[in-house]
Design an enzyme around this catalytic site. Structure first.
Site, PDB file in Angstrom:
ATOM      1  N   HIS A 116       9.895  34.447  62.903  1.00 30.86           N
ATOM      2  CA  HIS A 116       9.495  35.464  61.931  1.00 30.86           C
ATOM      3  C   HIS A 116       9.861  35.036  60.512  1.00 30.86           C
ATOM      4  O   HIS A 116       9.109  35.275  59.556  1.00 30.86           O
ATOM      5  CB  HIS A 116      10.170  36.789  62.288  1.00 30.86           C
ATOM      6  CG  HIS A 116       9.989  37.852  61.261  1.00 30.86           C
ATOM      7  ND1 HIS A 116      11.041  38.404  60.587  1.00 30.86           N
ATOM      8  CD2 HIS A 116       8.877  38.448  60.767  1.00 30.86           C
ATOM      9  CE1 HIS A 116      10.599  39.309  59.729  1.00 30.86           C
ATOM     10  NE2 HIS A 116       9.285  39.357  59.816  1.00 30.86           N
ATOM     11  N   GLU A 131      14.542  44.194  56.266  1.00 28.62           N
ATOM     12  CA  GLU A 131      13.566  44.614  57.277  1.00 28.62           C
ATOM     13  C   GLU A 131      14.286  45.001  58.559  1.00 28.62           C
ATOM     14  O   GLU A 131      13.969  46.020  59.192  1.00 28.62           O
ATOM     15  CB  GLU A 131      12.584  43.467  57.524  1.00 28.62           C
ATOM     16  CG  GLU A 131      11.387  43.822  58.372  1.00 28.62           C
ATOM     17  CD  GLU A 131      10.367  42.704  58.416  1.00 28.62           C
ATOM     18  OE1 GLU A 131       9.522  42.739  59.321  1.00 28.62           O
ATOM     19  OE2 GLU A 131      10.414  41.788  57.557  1.00 28.62           O
ATOM     20  N   GLU A 166       7.206  32.799  59.306  1.00 27.00           N
ATOM     21  CA  GLU A 166       6.023  33.575  58.898  1.00 27.00           C
ATOM     22  C   GLU A 166       6.153  34.020  57.444  1.00 27.00           C
ATOM     23  O   GLU A 166       5.211  33.912  56.654  1.00 27.00           O
ATOM     24  CB  GLU A 166       5.849  34.780  59.816  1.00 27.00           C
ATOM     25  CG  GLU A 166       4.715  35.716  59.420  1.00 27.00           C
ATOM     26  CD  GLU A 166       5.070  37.173  59.614  1.00 27.00           C
ATOM     27  OE1 GLU A 166       4.853  37.968  58.680  1.00 27.00           O
ATOM     28  OE2 GLU A 166       5.570  37.522  60.709  1.00 27.00           O
ATOM     29  N   HIS A 167       7.336  34.521  57.076  1.00 24.63           N
ATOM     30  CA  HIS A 167       7.566  34.932  55.683  1.00 24.63           C
ATOM     31  C   HIS A 167       7.453  33.745  54.731  1.00 24.63           C
ATOM     32  O   HIS A 167       6.832  33.845  53.667  1.00 24.63           O
ATOM     33  CB  HIS A 167       8.953  35.558  55.546  1.00 24.63           C
ATOM     34  CG  HIS A 167       9.014  37.003  55.914  1.00 24.63           C
ATOM     35  ND1 HIS A 167       9.350  37.985  55.023  1.00 24.63           N
ATOM     36  CD2 HIS A 167       8.773  37.639  57.093  1.00 24.63           C
ATOM     37  CE1 HIS A 167       9.334  39.165  55.622  1.00 24.63           C
ATOM     38  NE2 HIS A 167       8.994  38.972  56.892  1.00 24.63           N
TER      39      HIS A 167
END
Length: 498
Positions: A98, A178, A101-102
């Site tokens: 993840h 997040e 992905e950022h």
């Protein structure tokens, strides 16, 4: 909780995106795991016109291309799928898929941080991305005449992503926030995270997609760069395009734009089989919360697209999909009637909400989940018994043909409504590819589900729900409990991208 079948549709699943937090399993309808099957990839066609179909190709470097024309509007969905997700991480680096992905939005040799999304917006489009246990996907929707420009942008990012260490230092704080907002500040999300870690012991599905906070604290820019180098190869990726396109033209563009990216060898994926569960497991998660929550999880077979007729586990997977829809696939389904409306044994309302879900497919093992929020004055034990009793009732009495017809009719209707979105079409094609399935999987799956019988549904209800294979999670409210989470001060919180 009243939920449409469309609310259960994938991404997915399975299990699908990081933006689907564990709290969704009991809290948010649109984020609940799959109970209805993913809609088939079937085109809407004008009278007398044959519906276009998806086609799949392999480019010179091993990258997959899937194209599905839909000429109803001058727009196109463009998705880049990478067959890598949190299940491909190793202990100590949870959340790295993840995090990558950022970081993919942080530039290339020719693009500054954030410039990618600004370029997409200048093309008249919008973009985002998601990470799941099984995959990472980057998606855009642009006017069809801007497809080539979009492909060049995405191919450049896939092949030449780069970022400075300072960019990672800033972005990892966004990722931590997040996690705080979606998990640590939600007792339900934390309970489901803990339950998931108890259900799976050896399988990497036990780790949260966003990562454990201690791993995020320890993560380095080079951890993310190494993950990129290991997995972001053309042979591990697929470009999926749906919308107002000509297949031959798209294929030629893809070969010229994506097919030039050098391929790299992929690391071996070692099997990490989950050991057989040999007795019930129970978690009591104590937190400051307004209401209790009960979740019952049983391991269940996943559908691989094989053994349509003779493989018992494959037939069982299809029947479990129907069972979940009978329990919670439409307004007024069994769980809502019995537990929320109070039409069950004893005629007492025992839950404010109740639901069922089943993963059906994914790269790893799947679960059948029942969950409920006890009504005022009702204990978690009473709610647990009520959830189990609905499965036991089906095991004894079966389901009616009327229930099966209603479920299957709603599935058919969902096929039509789904086609309004070219993004949904691309998303489903990509999810089938991630699971190693052909482009016609949707059509075949729907036909198989339409053929599931009442006897098959009763049979799986009799065989898959023993306490031997049950893991129970209970959120126990303790209003006076002192929480240990330390969220960032509101004034210092970074903005989330998802």
């Amino acid at each position: 909780m009243k939920r449409s079948l469309l609310a259960h549709n994938a991404l997915m699943a399975a299990t699908f995106a990081l933006v689907l937090s564990p709290a969704a399993l009991a809290a948010t309808p649109s984020q609940t795991p799959l109970t209805a099957p993913p809609p088939a990839v079937v085109a809407a066609a004008s009278p007398g016109e044959e519906a276009p179909v998806a086609q799949q190709f392999t480019l010179a470097n091993g990258m997959t291309l899937i194209v599905r024309p839909d000429r109803r509007a001058p727009t196109v969905a463009h998705m880049l799928w990478v067959r890598v997700g949190s299940m491909d991480e190793v202990d100590g680096t949870s959340g790295v898929a993840h995090a990558l992905e950022h970081m993919m939005f942080k530039g290339t040799p020719d693009l500054k941080p954030g410039e990618f999304s600004r370029r997409v917006a200048a093309l008249g489009g919008r973009d985002n991305a998601f990470t799941s246990r099984d995959a990472t996907a980057y998606h855009q929707q642009v006017p069809s005449h801007q497809l080539e420009a979009m492909m060049r942008l995405e191919a450049d990012r896939f092949a030449r992503t780069q970022w400075a260490d300072e960019e990672f230092v800033r972005e990892i704080e966004v990722i931590k926030e997040e996690r705080r907002q979606r998990t640590e500040e939600s007792p339900r999300a934390r309970m489901f995270e803990a339950l998931n870690a108890m259900v799976f012991q050896a399988n990497p599905y036990r780790r949260p997609i966003v990562g454990w906070m201690s791993d995020l604290d320890a993560m380095t820019p080079d951890d993310v760069r190494e993950f990129y180098r290991r997995w972001y190869s053309p042979t591990n990726a697929a470009v999926v395009i749906a919308g107002d396109v000509d297949v031959a033209q798209v294929r030629a563009l893809a070969e010229d734009i994506y097919g030039r990216i050098p391929a790299r060898a992929l690391p071996a994926r070692k099997p990490r089989e989950e050991p057989l569960q040999v007795g019930p497991r129970k978690l009591e998660f104590r937190a400051v919360a307004d209401q209790a929550l009960v979740a019952l999880a049983w391991k269940a077979p996943r559908w691989t697209g094989e053994g349509d007729a003779g493989d018992g586990s494959q037939q069982d997977a299809l029947a479990l999909t129907v069972l979940s829809a009978v329990l919670d696939g439409y307004s007024g389904a069994r769980l809502e009637r019995a537990l929320v409306q109070g039409s069950g044994a004893g005629g007492k309302r025992v839950a404010d909400t109740a639901g069922a879900s089943y993963g059906l497919m994914g790269r790893g093992p799947q679960l059948f989940l029942l969950s409920a929020v006890p009504a005022r004055g009702v204990t978690p034990e009473m709610t647990t018994a009520a959830l189990k009793s609905e499965i036991e009732r089906i095991a004894r009495e079966g389901v009616s043909e009327a229930e099966l017809r209603r479920v299957k009719t709603q599935w058919t209707a969902s096929e039509i409504y789904k086609l309004d979105s070219v993004f949904n079409q691309a998303r489903e094609l990509g999810s089938y590819w991630i699971n190693g399935m052909p482009v016609d999987t949707g059509d075949r799956l729907m036909k198989l589900l339409q053929g599931v019988t009442a006897a098959q549904v009763q049979s799986v209800a009799q065989r898959y729900f023993s306490d031997e294979q049950l893991t129970t999670g209970v959120l126990v409210p303790e209003p006076g409990r002192r929480e240990t989470a330390t969220p960032a001060a509101a004034g210092n919180r970074p903005a989330l991208r998802h």
